[in-house]
Scaffold this active site. Structure first.
Site, mmCIF file in Angstrom:
data_model
loop_
_atom_site.group_PDB
_atom_site.id
_atom_site.type_symbol
_atom_site.label_atom_id
_atom_site.label_comp_id
_atom_site.label_asym_id
_atom_site.label_seq_id
_atom_site.Cartn_x
_atom_site.Cartn_y
_atom_site.Cartn_z
ATOM 1 N N HIS A 1 33.907 1.630 0.698
ATOM 2 C CA HIS A 1 33.832 1.839 -0.760
ATOM 3 C C HIS A 1 35.233 2.097 -1.327
ATOM 4 O O HIS A 1 35.604 1.554 -2.373
ATOM 5 C CB HIS A 1 32.975 3.068 -1.086
ATOM 6 C CG HIS A 1 31.510 2.916 -0.811
ATOM 7 N ND1 HIS A 1 30.800 3.793 -0.031
ATOM 8 C CD2 HIS A 1 30.606 1.987 -1.234
ATOM 9 C CE1 HIS A 1 29.518 3.429 0.011
ATOM 10 N NE2 HIS A 1 29.382 2.334 -0.703
ATOM 11 N N LYS B 1 14.653 6.520 -2.429
ATOM 12 C CA LYS B 1 13.702 7.622 -2.518
ATOM 13 C C LYS B 1 14.139 8.819 -1.701
ATOM 14 O O LYS B 1 13.945 9.955 -2.084
ATOM 15 C CB LYS B 1 12.327 7.142 -2.058
ATOM 16 C CG LYS B 1 11.641 6.335 -3.125
ATOM 17 C CD LYS B 1 10.177 6.093 -2.795
ATOM 18 C CE LYS B 1 9.631 4.969 -3.634
ATOM 19 N NZ LYS B 1 9.110 3.859 -2.841
ATOM 20 N N ARG C 1 30.090 -7.974 1.773
ATOM 21 C CA ARG C 1 30.434 -7.931 3.202
ATOM 22 C C ARG C 1 29.961 -9.227 3.861
ATOM 23 O O ARG C 1 30.460 -10.289 3.557
ATOM 24 C CB ARG C 1 29.798 -6.703 3.859
ATOM 25 C CG ARG C 1 30.537 -5.429 3.522
ATOM 26 C CD ARG C 1 29.669 -4.220 3.725
ATOM 27 N NE ARG C 1 28.541 -4.277 2.795
ATOM 28 C CZ ARG C 1 27.667 -3.293 2.631
ATOM 29 N NH1 ARG C 1 27.758 -2.208 3.363
ATOM 30 N NH2 ARG C 1 26.703 -3.401 1.749
ATOM 31 N N SER D 1 27.023 2.726 4.438
ATOM 32 C CA SER D 1 26.624 4.138 4.474
ATOM 33 C C SER D 1 25.519 4.348 5.508
ATOM 34 O O SER D 1 25.487 5.372 6.185
ATOM 35 C CB SER D 1 26.127 4.583 3.097
ATOM 36 O OG SER D 1 27.149 4.478 2.153
HETATM 37 P P1 ADP Z 1 23.840 -0.148 -3.097
HETATM 38 O O1 ADP Z 1 22.638 0.632 -2.627
HETATM 39 O O2 ADP Z 1 23.860 -0.383 -4.576
HETATM 40 O O3 ADP Z 1 24.145 -1.381 -2.308
HETATM 41 P P2 ADP Z 1 26.071 1.087 -1.717
HETATM 42 O O4 ADP Z 1 26.611 2.466 -1.898
HETATM 43 O O5 ADP Z 1 25.493 0.734 -0.389
HETATM 44 O O6 ADP Z 1 25.033 0.891 -2.889
HETATM 45 O O7 ADP Z 1 27.203 0.025 -2.048
HETATM 46 C C1 ADP Z 1 27.854 0.023 -3.289
HETATM 47 C C2 ADP Z 1 28.754 -1.195 -3.374
HETATM 48 O O8 ADP Z 1 29.804 -1.092 -2.415
HETATM 49 C C3 ADP Z 1 28.037 -2.513 -3.055
HETATM 50 O O9 ADP Z 1 28.592 -3.513 -3.876
HETATM 51 C C4 ADP Z 1 28.398 -2.765 -1.618
HETATM 52 O O10 ADP Z 1 28.363 -4.134 -1.307
HETATM 53 C C5 ADP Z 1 29.821 -2.238 -1.595
HETATM 54 N N1 ADP Z 1 30.235 -1.866 -0.244
HETATM 55 C C6 ADP Z 1 29.717 -0.908 0.555
HETATM 56 N N2 ADP Z 1 30.349 -0.867 1.742
HETATM 57 C C7 ADP Z 1 31.307 -1.844 1.696
HETATM 58 C C8 ADP Z 1 32.298 -2.340 2.621
HETATM 59 N N3 ADP Z 1 32.383 -1.845 3.852
HETATM 60 N N4 ADP Z 1 33.092 -3.352 2.209
HETATM 61 C C9 ADP Z 1 32.949 -3.880 0.974
HETATM 62 N N5 ADP Z 1 32.054 -3.468 0.061
HETATM 63 C C10 ADP Z 1 31.231 -2.460 0.407
#
Ligand code: ADP
Length: 172
Positions: A19, A43, A92, A130
């Site tokens: 992130h 949830k 990704r 995550s």
């Molecule tokens: P969501 O549940 O909306 O996917 P996340 O917190 O999992 O929320 O991800 C938020 C954003 O960050 C998304 O666009 C996701 O693709 C991006 N993201 C998460 N991890 C990575 C990573 N390792 N590399 C690039 N983008 C990431």
């Protein structure tokens, strides 16, 4: 309306180095980024929303270009209300594409004035999510290369608390 502001939405449960990579690279393109934590996305989050926001605030430090906020309901309405016109998302593996494509098309149908911009992950974070972090942390594995130090500490604390819980309350 501010063309140079982007909203970076997500669950951030918890925030990872993947992130942060998108955030910092995003700041090369946009003057200001609002990290928007979705209140209704999951949830059963590991971290309650207030803790997720606090971890993000501590991970990004004091930077006037970054705002951390939460939102409810339709993302496009939130983006519009903040005077922004861009949604920033990370991509990704190919597996992200299908879902992101659907969401971006839907958001555009709801409000065509808002554009979604995708940034490709950096190679070291291409498999980082995550949920992977949560799975490694629950097994007491090393998360040092995945998350900032304060998130590592919060995960350790969270799972230490969980060790003390009865078995049925320990699920991820
Ligand atoms: P969501 O549940 O909306 O996917 P996340 O917190 O999992 O929320 O991800 C938020 C954003 O960050 C998304 O666009 C996701 O693709 C991006 N993201 C998460 N991890 C990575 C990573 N390792 N590399 C690039 N983008 C990431």
């Amino acid at each position: 309306m501010n063309k140079n502001t982007a909203v970076y939405p997500g669950s951030f449960d918890p925030i990872t180095n993947g992130h942060l990579d998108i955030l910092h690279r995003g700041l090369r393109v946009f003057d200001r980024i609002i990290i928007a934590v979705a209140r209704n996305s999951q949830k059963n989050p590991l971290f309650p929303i207030d803790e997720r926001v606090e971890l993000i605030r501590r991970a990004v430090g004091n930077d006037s270009r970054i705002e951390v906020d939460t939102f409810d309901g339709l993302l496009v309405n939130y983006v519009f209300s903040k005077g922004a016109r861009v949604i920033l998302r990370g991509l990704r593996a190919i597996s992200d594409f299908e879902y992101e494509f659907q969401v971006a098309q839907t958001n555009r149908t709801i409000n065509e004035k808002i554009e979604t911009i995708f940034m490709m992950t950096s190679l070291p974070f291409s498999y980082l999510s995550s949920s992977v972090v949560r799975e490694v942390a629950v097994l007491n594995g090393p998360v040092d290369s995945f998350v900032p130090e304060i998130v590592k500490e919060a995960l350790e604390k969270k799972f230490a608390e969980r060790q003390a819980l009865p078995r049925e309350e320990k699920k991820l």
